[in-house]
Scaffold this active site. Structure first.
Site, mmCIF file in Angstrom:
data_model
loop_
_atom_site.group_PDB
_atom_site.id
_atom_site.type_symbol
_atom_site.label_atom_id
_atom_site.label_comp_id
_atom_site.label_asym_id
_atom_site.label_seq_id
_atom_site.Cartn_x
_atom_site.Cartn_y
_atom_site.Cartn_z
ATOM 1 N N ASN A 125 -6.209 -2.333 2.569
ATOM 2 C CA ASN A 125 -6.556 -3.893 2.615
ATOM 3 C C ASN A 125 -7.891 -4.742 2.608
ATOM 4 O OD1 ASN A 125 -3.702 -4.224 2.447
ATOM 5 N ND2 ASN A 125 -3.434 -4.246 4.765
ATOM 6 N N ARG B 293 0.554 -1.013 0.007
ATOM 7 C CA ARG B 293 -0.074 -0.097 0.302
ATOM 8 C C ARG B 293 0.926 1.598 -0.204
ATOM 9 N NH1 ARG B 293 -3.487 -0.007 5.012
ATOM 10 N NH2 ARG B 293 -1.938 -1.604 5.900
#
Length: 95
Positions: free
Chosen positions: A42, A24
């Protein structure tokens, strides 16, 4: 904002070993380099959802990087959806 003409929203679902490996953060840094706004999140099933808004050419560049093989972890597949820009993001965040 006038500079959003032609802006689109890319939603990409990235499957593989992409959680807990800095994916990320990496996606955020690539999106910010391209001047995109959005979020990398996520998901409960192990995927990462990347939402980016900006010019289509820059979103396509980000999509290419998500598929490019130089990502943290391991990307097995990326499924994308294109839609109209909603302008809901300021900056790019990790969730």
């Amino acid at each position: 904002m006038g500079d959003d003409v032609g802006a689109v929203r890319l939603t990409a679902w990235v499957r593989g070993r992409v959680q807990g490996v800095g994916f990320r953060w990496w996606a955020r840094s690539k999106a910010l380099e391209l001047g995109l706004t959005g979020a990398a999140t996520n998901l409960g099933d192990g995927r990462v959802e990347v939402v980016a808004e900006g010019p289509r050419s820059d979103c396509e560049r980000l999509l290419g990087r998500l598929r490019g093989g130089a990502t943290p972890g391991r990307v097995d597949s990326v499924v994308e959806r294109w839609s109209s820009c909603r302008g809901t993001f300021t900056g790019f965040v990790e969730r």
